[in-house]
Design a protein around this motif. Structure first.
Motif, short mmCIF file in Angstrom:
data_model
loop_
_atom_site.label_atom_id
_atom_site.label_comp_id
_atom_site.label_asym_id
_atom_site.label_seq_id
_atom_site.Cartn_x
_atom_site.Cartn_y
_atom_site.Cartn_z
N UNK A 18 0.89 -1.16 -0.07
CA UNK A 18 0.06 -0.01 -0.02
C UNK A 18 0.94 1.50 0.05
N UNK A 19 1.87 1.24 0.86
CA UNK A 19 2.85 2.30 0.87
C UNK A 19 3.72 2.66 -0.49
N UNK A 20 3.86 1.50 -1.09
CA UNK A 20 4.56 1.60 -2.28
C UNK A 20 3.74 2.38 -3.31
N UNK A 21 2.55 1.84 -3.20
CA UNK A 21 1.41 2.26 -4.41
C UNK A 21 1.29 3.80 -4.09
N UNK A 49 0.86 7.37 -10.62
CA UNK A 49 0.80 6.22 -11.47
C UNK A 49 0.66 5.09 -10.54
N UNK A 50 0.12 5.35 -9.32
CA UNK A 50 0.15 4.21 -8.36
C UNK A 50 -1.48 3.88 -8.37
N UNK A 51 -1.82 2.94 -7.79
CA UNK A 51 -3.00 2.48 -7.53
C UNK A 51 -3.32 1.61 -6.23
N UNK A 52 -3.65 2.78 -4.99
CA UNK A 52 -3.83 1.68 -3.80
C UNK A 52 -5.04 0.81 -3.65
N UNK A 53 -6.01 1.20 -4.56
CA UNK A 53 -7.22 0.19 -4.74
C UNK A 53 -6.77 -1.26 -5.01
N UNK A 54 -5.66 -1.21 -5.57
CA UNK A 54 -5.11 -2.73 -5.97
C UNK A 54 -5.02 -3.50 -4.87
N UNK A 55 -4.61 -2.95 -3.60
CA UNK A 55 -4.26 -3.84 -2.48
C UNK A 55 -5.16 -3.61 -1.37
N UNK A 56 -6.21 -2.41 -1.43
CA UNK A 56 -7.07 -2.39 -0.48
C UNK A 56 -8.09 -3.67 -0.35
N UNK A 57 -8.49 -4.16 -1.25
CA UNK A 57 -9.27 -5.12 -1.46
C UNK A 57 -8.60 -6.44 -0.77
N UNK A 58 -7.26 -6.51 -0.68
CA UNK A 58 -6.63 -7.74 -0.16
C UNK A 58 -6.17 -7.50 1.55
N UNK A 59 -6.54 -6.50 1.81
CA UNK A 59 -6.08 -5.98 3.37
C UNK A 59 -7.26 -7.01 4.26
#
Length: 238
Positions: free
Chosen positions: A164-167, A173-183
C-alpha cells in the motif's frame, strides 16, 4: 619504483592469500567474505569480486547470510547489472521466503530506472516507470500468493502494508485500490496461558482475517448448513 606502487603490488599478492587461508579455517564468516570481495572491488577487479561472492553464497553454513546477500545485491546494483540482480533475488527466494526479501525485490523493481542511470524523454520515462511499477506489483502478487497458502499471517499483513505504501509513493501512477481489497481485518483475541503454579492467565494478541479467508469461512458455513439439512431430511424419511 614509487613506494605506493610497491605497497599496492604487495597487497594484491599477499592479501588474497591471507583471506583464502582464513576462509579455509572459517568458511562461515560472512564479514571475511565481504571484506575479501570489497578488497577486490577496491582494485576494480569486478569479476574476481563476483567470483568471491559466488563462492561465499555457495557455503553450506553462513553466520550472517543476510549481510552477504545484501552486499552482493548492492554490488550488482552499483554496477547497473539489473538482470544479474534479478537473478540473485530469485536465487535468494529459493532459500528463504521472508517478507523482507519480497519487499526488497519489489522496491528494486520499482526503482530500476534509477539504477540504469539513463535519462529518457518524458513520454518514454513515464512508460518505463509504468513498466517498473508492473514488475514491482508482480513481485508483491507472487509474495501474497505464497503467504496465502502459509500460516504466516502477520508477515502477510506487513507485506500488504508495504505494498500500500509503495502504491501511494507512486503518486498518480500508483493504485492503492489494487491492494485495499486484499487487506485483512485486525481482530483482538485472547489466549489462555498456563502458569507454573497451575493457574491460568489470558494474553491478548492480534489476529488477522483476510478477505479470501472470509469467503472460505462463508462457503464452509453453507456446506455445514446443507449437511445439517440433508441429515434432517434423512431423519424425517425414516
Amino acid at each position: 619504483m614509487d613506494f605506493s606502487c610497491i605497497l599496492r603490488l604487495f597487497s594484491m599478492y599477499y592479501y588474497p592469500k591471507l583471506y583464502q587461508r582464513y576462509l579455509e579455517w572459517s568458511p562461515e564468516n560472512c564479514y571475511s567474505w565481504r571484506s575479501y570481495a570489497e578488497f577486490e572491488m577496491s582494485l576494480s577487479e569486478k569479476d574476481r569480486a563476483r567470483a568471491i561472492f559466488e563462492r561465499a553464497i555457495s557455503q553450506t553454513a553462513l553466520d550472517m547470510p543476510e549481510l552477504l546477500w545484501k552486499t552482493y545485491i548492492d554490488f550488482e546494483i552499483s554496477e547497473k547489472e539489473l538482470e544479474r540482480t534479478r537473478a540473485l533475488y530469485e536465487q535468494l527466494l529459493e532459500r528463504t521466503k521472508h517478507y523482507k526479501v519480497w519487499v526488497s525485490f519489489a522496491k528494486f523493481e520499482a526503482s530500476a530506472t534509477e539504477h540504469k542511470g539513463e535519462e529518457d524523454k518524458e513520454e518514454v520515462a513515464i512508460e518505463t516507470k509504468k513498466d517498473c511499477i508492473r514488475r514491482a506489483r508482480a513481485i508483491f502478487e507472487r509474495a501474497n500468493a505464497y503467504y496465502k497458502d502459509s500460516a504466516h499471517k502477520e508477515e502477510r499483513a506487513t507485506l500488504l502494508d508495504d505494498w500500500v505504501n509503495m502504491e501511494a509513493g507512486f503518486g498518480s501512477l500508483g493504485d492503492v485500490s489494487v491492494v485495499q481489497s486484499l487487506l485483512p481485518k485486525k481482530l483482538k483475541k485472547r489466549k489462555a496461558i498456563s502458569r507454573e503454579d497451575g493457574s491460568t492467565a489470558y494474553q491478548e494478541y492480534t489476529d488477522y482475517l483476510f478477505p479470501d479467508e472470509s469467503q472460505t469461512m462463508a462457503n464452509l458455513k453453507i456446506l455445514e448448513a446443507a449437511h445439517r439439512w440433508k441429515k434432517q431430511k434423512a431423519g424425517e424419511c425414516v
